[in-house]
Design an enzyme around this catalytic site. Structure first.
Site, PDB file in Angstrom:
ATOM      1  N   SER A  81      28.244  69.648 -25.821  1.00  0.00           N
ATOM      2  CA  SER A  81      28.456  69.036 -27.127  1.00  0.00           C
ATOM      3  C   SER A  81      27.102  68.725 -27.769  1.00  0.00           C
ATOM      4  CB  SER A  81      29.344  67.798 -26.988  1.00  0.00           C
ATOM      5  OG  SER A  81      29.847  67.397 -28.230  1.00  0.00           O
ATOM      6  N   GLU A 116      38.980  73.740 -27.868  1.00  0.00           N
ATOM      7  CA  GLU A 116      38.066  72.603 -27.973  1.00  0.00           C
ATOM      8  C   GLU A 116      38.725  71.366 -28.587  1.00  0.00           C
ATOM      9  OE1 GLU A 116      34.941  72.061 -27.089  1.00  0.00           O
ATOM     10  OE2 GLU A 116      34.103  74.030 -26.628  1.00  0.00           O
ATOM     11  N   HIS A 167      37.687  70.128 -25.347  1.00  0.00           N
ATOM     12  CA  HIS A 167      36.294  69.692 -25.341  1.00  0.00           C
ATOM     13  C   HIS A 167      36.061  68.771 -24.148  1.00  0.00           C
ATOM     14  CE1 HIS A 167      32.525  69.315 -27.467  1.00  0.00           C
ATOM     15  NE2 HIS A 167      32.580  68.000 -27.491  1.00  0.00           N
TER      16      HIS A 167
END
Length: 535
Positions: free
Chosen positions: A187, A322, A440
């Site tokens: 990220s 994600e 994610h």
């Protein structure tokens, strides 16, 4: 216990046993790599760590940077004296020095730490590498920008650079090879790793980079009017001034808790349409040039176009769904905002350059591509998750890789992460909508022993963890996820756009998510905003 000497003095760590595998490894926690950035050093570039006398205990993590946890929305008070790193090694004096992996945590540049609660070393340390995790300054503390020589921005990125310098100078004492360092992050940490590939300050400090679920052109990593945000932050806290020196003196005296999670919006549209997939308030910036200590002085895509980047191997990728983790936010926030204000669908790069009527026309095209005639509601949750995944990660990763391919770098690999097991702890929020995928942050659960994950490792989980760690550590050791000894070869990305899909088994394919990438390329083209700068 284990003692060794680094440049600043003696350390005493400990010998631990992996809770996952039972193997022993050495742990050295809470090692300072910088002078505490307190008082007049707040917001400024970090200074090297000072020597200490005697033997420093290295059995506990150092304080974390003060922040508001973006998952729980809870304040973590921490301390501004937070620039510490942790080193884990299977052996202190190996016959041959081991490859080193330095992890940079994510958290929207405003949350998180490198501590073992989230990033336990048990899995990776089983693959004969030396692992380093670290803290860096977050939120305004790390990314305030005044466009002055004292505070040009990017203090948090310069923290990471100083940590990498410390690793270069000291890691051999832990059995690590200073000439074989791989940085990896997820990220905001992935974006950081990609930025280090581009920054002259990071040159020579690492050999390879893995950017997981984040590159510099992602919507949420783009800076906008950062200097203005600093002055608006000042107004929020009680000072109305146009003098950067006066503002700096004021902000350096403000209690640290007053600086956390502020929202110094610079335009009216930001407040009613606020979402964390766009326009974070404090992120890496393009600095004005002051001397030679600049981290970044050009836009990342322009640096890629120039070809003047650090000559390192790189691996880039993302998970197969994600935005699955965003389902609760879609339910409570995004549905209302996106159905009311369709301009939310338009990428920030385009939004900031076009007149409103063109933005609205593009927004309708994007909405129709993903939702067809469906209403923006919970009945279109799958479509919403697909839109957020592709608009926040997919096409920007594709664009970054394609531009990177033109630079003549050594090796480039692309992956898509699709492992599903009891290790997946965030994506379950999509189950009530029949959505199954890897959200994610869930790839991290196969690299690190996080305390929040399921600790009961069944044989299948163990096998998946072993495979994932093998691909990542192979890249760190050899510059390829599948050395020649592997039956299945994972080709470089190249003109064929090859990628490895990591699931129960590795599969190699071409042209990942090509439909979405072509759609977004066309949107940029019709908007008159360059998608590939070197076309």
């Amino acid at each position: 216990m284990a003692k060794l000497k680094v440049q600043q003095g003696w350390l005493e760590g400990e010998l631990l046993k992996s809770s996952a595998y039972g193997n022993e490894f050495y742990s050295f926690k809470g090692i300072p790599y910088a002078t505490p950035p307190l008082g007049s050093l707040r917001f400024q570039a970090p200074q090297p760590a000072q020597p200490w006398e005697g033997v420093r205990q290295a059995t506990k993590h150092g304080p974390v940077c003060p922040h508001v946890d973006f998952l729980t929305n809870q304040t973590v008070p921490g301390s501004e004296d937070c620039l510490y790193l942790n080193v884990y090694t299977p052996i202190l004096k190996p016959v041959a020095l081991l490859a080193v992996m330095v992890f940079i945590h994510g958290g929207a540049f405003k949350s998180g730490s490198g501590n073992s609660d989230y990033y336990g070393p048990d899995f990776l340390i089983n693959h004969d590498i030396v692992l380093v995790t670290l803290n860096y300054r977050l939120d305004a503390l790390g990314f305030l920008c005044l466009d002055t020589e004292e505070v040009p921005g990017n203090a948090g990125m310069k923290d990471q650079v100083l940590a990498l310098k410390w690793v270069k100078e000291n890691i051999q004492q832990f059995g690590g090879d200073p000439n074989n360092v791989t940085i990896f992050g997820e990220s905001a940490g992935g974006t950081s790793c990609a930025l280090h590939v581009l920054s002259p300050l990071s040159k020579g400090l690492f050999r390879r980079s893995i950017a997981m679920s984040g590159v510099p052109s992602c919507d949420w990593a783009i800076p906008f009017e950062s200097r203005r945000r600093a002055f608006i932050l000042g107004k929020q806290l009680g000072i109305d001034t146009n003098d950067p020196k006066e503002l700096l003196e004021f902000l350096q005296k403000v209690p640290v808790d007053k600086l956390l999670d502020k929202k110094p919006f610079v335009m009216a549209f930001e407040e009613p349409t606020e979402n964390y997939n766009k326009l974070y308030n404090f992120v890496p910036v393009i600095e004005k040039k002051f001397g030679n200590n600049n981290f970044l002085t050009k836009a990342p895509l322009k640096i890629l176009k120039s070809g003047i980047i650090n000559d390192v191997d790189i691996m880039v990728g993302y998970t197969n769904m994600e935005a699955l983790v965003d389902v609760p936010t879609i339910e409570t926030n995004y549905i209302k905002k996106f159905s009311r204000y369709s301009e939310n669908f338009v990428p920030t790069e385009i939004f900031l350059q076009l007149p409103p009527i063109k933005i609205l026309n593009l927004a309708e095209r994007i909405r129709h591509y993903y939702f067809g005639n469906k209403a923006i509601s919970t009945g279109a949750m799958k479509e919403f998750v697909t839109y957020l995944s592709e608009s926040s990660f997919t096409y920007d990763t594709y664009r970054f890789l394609k531009l990177l391919s033109k630079t003549g770098m050594r090796k480039r690999f692309m992956y898509k992460f699709s492992c599903l097991s009891n290790r997946n702890i965030y994506g379950h929020v999509g189950q009530k909508y029949g959505l199954t995928g890897v959200s994610h942050m869930e790839d991290l659960m196969y690299l690190f022993n996080a305390k929040e994950a399921n600790a009961d490792l069944k044989p299948r989980e163990r096998e998946l963890i072993k495979s994932v760690c093998t691909y990542f550590t192979n890249f760190a050791k050899f510059g390829t996820p599948t050395p020649e000894t592997c039956k299945l070869q994972w080709p470089e990305y190249g003109d064929g756009e090859y990628y490895g899909e990591i699931s129960d088994n590795l599969t190699v394919s071409q042209h990942v998510d090509c439909g979405a990438n072509k759609f977004w390329e066309k949107i940029f083209e019709d908007a008159g905003v360059e998608f590939f700068l070197n076309k």
